[in-house]
Design an enzyme around this catalytic site. Sequence first.
Site, PDB file in Angstrom:
ATOM      1  N   SER B 149       0.856  -1.195   0.000  1.00  0.00           N
ATOM      2  CA  SER B 149       0.000   0.000   0.000  1.00  0.00           C
ATOM      3  C   SER B 149       0.892   1.247   0.000  1.00  0.00           C
ATOM      4  O   SER B 149       1.782   1.362  -0.850  1.00  0.00           O
ATOM      5  CB  SER B 149      -0.942  -0.053   1.211  1.00  0.00           C
ATOM      6  OG  SER B 149      -1.874   0.993   1.158  1.00  0.00           O
ATOM      7  N   ASP B 316      -8.993  -4.459  -6.194  1.00  0.00           N
ATOM      8  CA  ASP B 316      -8.487  -3.262  -5.522  1.00  0.00           C
ATOM      9  C   ASP B 316      -8.915  -2.020  -6.311  1.00  0.00           C
ATOM     10  O   ASP B 316      -8.499  -1.841  -7.456  1.00  0.00           O
ATOM     11  CB  ASP B 316      -6.963  -3.345  -5.417  1.00  0.00           C
ATOM     12  CG  ASP B 316      -6.358  -2.235  -4.556  1.00  0.00           C
ATOM     13  OD1 ASP B 316      -7.019  -1.208  -4.332  1.00  0.00           O
ATOM     14  OD2 ASP B 316      -5.209  -2.411  -4.123  1.00  0.00           O
ATOM     15  N   HIS B 349      -8.213  -3.886  -1.773  1.00  0.00           N
ATOM     16  CA  HIS B 349      -6.888  -3.369  -1.420  1.00  0.00           C
ATOM     17  C   HIS B 349      -6.316  -4.075  -0.198  1.00  0.00           C
ATOM     18  O   HIS B 349      -5.110  -4.281  -0.098  1.00  0.00           O
ATOM     19  CB  HIS B 349      -6.992  -1.858  -1.177  1.00  0.00           C
ATOM     20  CG  HIS B 349      -5.686  -1.217  -0.879  1.00  0.00           C
ATOM     21  ND1 HIS B 349      -4.643  -1.206  -1.784  1.00  0.00           N
ATOM     22  CD2 HIS B 349      -5.219  -0.586   0.227  1.00  0.00           C
ATOM     23  CE1 HIS B 349      -3.602  -0.573  -1.248  1.00  0.00           C
ATOM     24  NE2 HIS B 349      -3.928  -0.198  -0.033  1.00  0.00           N
TER      25      HIS B 349
END
Lengths: 370, 370
Positions: B149, B316, B349
């Site tokens: 991330s 995501d 995500h």
Amino acid sequence: MTEFIPPGTRFHALPSPFPMKRGGELRNARIAFETWGTLNAARDNAILIVTGLSPDAHAARNDANPEDGWWEAMLGPGKPIDTDRWFVVCVNSLGSCKGSTGPASINPETGQLYRLDFPELSIEDGADAAYQVVRGLGIDTLACIIGNSMGGMTALAYLLRHPGAAHTHINISGSAQALPFSIAIRSLQREAIRLDPNWNNGQYDDATYPESGMRMARKLGVITYRSALEWDGRFGRVRLESDRPDEDPFGLEFQVESYLEGHARRFVRRFDPNCYLYLSRSMDWFDLAEYAGGDAMQGLAKIRVDQALAIGASTDILFPLQQQEQIAEGLRLGGAQAEFLPLESPQGHDAFLVDIARFGPAVAGFLDKL
Amino acid sequence: MTEFIPPGTRFHALPSPFPMKRGGELRNARIAFETWGTLNAARDNAILIVTGLSPDAHAARNDANPEDGWWEAMLGPGKPIDTDRWFVVCVNSLGSCKGSTGPASINPETGQLYRLDFPELSIEDGADAAYQVVRGLGIDTLACIIGNSMGGMTALAYLLRHPGAAHTHINISGSAQALPFSIAIRSLQREAIRLDPNWNNGQYDDATYPESGMRMARKLGVITYRSALEWDGRFGRVRLESDRPDEDPFGLEFQVESYLEGHARRFVRRFDPNCYLYLSRSMDWFDLAEYAGGDAMQGLAKIRVDQALAIGASTDILFPLQQQEQIAEGLRLGGAQAEFLPLESPQGHDAFLVDIARFGPAVAGFLDKL
């Protein structure tokens, strides 16, 4: 607080009392609508359009109002919904603030605004109210009912609750039931409004208005109405021309932020917050499975239309394509000749409003064959 | 207000002054970190993990802290990041509130909390600070740097700014530049915090705390960290057992709303709002294109690693797969043997945190071949 009624709007008085699905009833309620084209002698060329959450009944310019409408490119002479052939009716949703009765209207029993005293609003109530308008215009059976977004829900409720009310149906970016991602988004939008101290449990006025909450709700709406793909090309990482002012280190910097801000500013004072809450919640509640023992597909199968088209955008994250595919499949189970047409549009849920290059031919192709 | 430092956390003092990319400098700043496994004599078995926005350095249990960490299933003896083989370091990001210096830390020049006097924070500052920790541990060249991330951004900055600092790289759900959809989401999260009157331009305390703003920000985060697909199966339209209380007609009704509320409640008092604003903005600013005349791909091509793996989840929406594909392609242009591995994970995500069945073998497969 204010209702926002386009000039030239017409009104249909609902039966009084008008019963609501979840209980309660409305008295002296009305639905705002507009029309285009001419109803033929056989009364068999009528199309009804039911809308998303925020539009008024002014879908396109007409004799009563020469201003462009919210679906101007789709509706008019020679356009995909060809008003040289069709008599088209568009209603403002029950519960809205664009002329139809809703939480921002006067409650005739008290002389005060309904606000949160408005009865709980369901998609089905909006469908029943729209049905009254159509019947009031002398139309027994619609040639087609077209619903987009929330209107896609309304159209399905209309068809299910009023058998024989339409020969055909175009469902655009709609769904047969609300699913948790969209519920979560709408729940957060409602929370933003409710958290605004100026919302004050629905008791705001123009001077103390929940502007911040509405701005948050609208921005989140716009984010989920479009798509990342579109924005990559449209905004990229382009910054605003002016530097961020030193006094606001977290202020607007990127074009995409300014775009959201502009959308929000145009909306927050043009849509009543309580109406927004009611309509938003009505979508969360909508579930055709209620009509078929918990199975949405079987709920769809109870609908009787001859032909149907379900279309949507591949980039729609709010009403994803699987939901339009389900609609087509369910209507086929009910005996309809139903087509699912996924469109590779980059503009997300809002594509039907802006990507007329794709959505126009899809709609025209269906209607022209009728 | 409070910093949240897990027991057993270690600290590395940064060079003082520590210059910041966008200007200003920190004095007496520190980075919190933890380690697992043993650095070998050749000092060539070290892996650095750089994290997303909110985690602390406690990625997994270790001698100093037996509590499960945020990546417990990924890191440990015999696990995908096998601490029997690797000496693993995880740092808490500069600007965070989990032990590293950030806006919630004391400014040594004033004796007061930094709050908004903290200098503007860039992803690159976090990378430079992490580099100091690694050097402080006596490691010249990492065997691998793993970033997920926001940490995927940090890792790329680390590699670009410190040539030769790592032989290999695993980028998990990361990106080489922030794109407008994610900027829009983060901008709205920051707006929610800033709109909370209790934020008070950063001058809050535990008694008047921007809890509503943080709750909104976190809920929006969780919505974008997961996926509609996962939630359809997980929550569907299941309602909470208790009916909505009559006094709150817009209160929680669906399980998905309660899930978001629970996530928010666990977060809002455990992460400093100003730190959140700084870290969030640093992601918007991150753009490897700055290093290569406006071309992110060429920015990636300036990075020198031997081997790399870029992985992400098909669902995501915040750091979409195209961004991991771009990373692999760019690193290949720079001469790396780089693989792009898209994973059909439903969890969006956050999949790297929870879908260890898919992400574990991908990471292990890469590391085991080194």
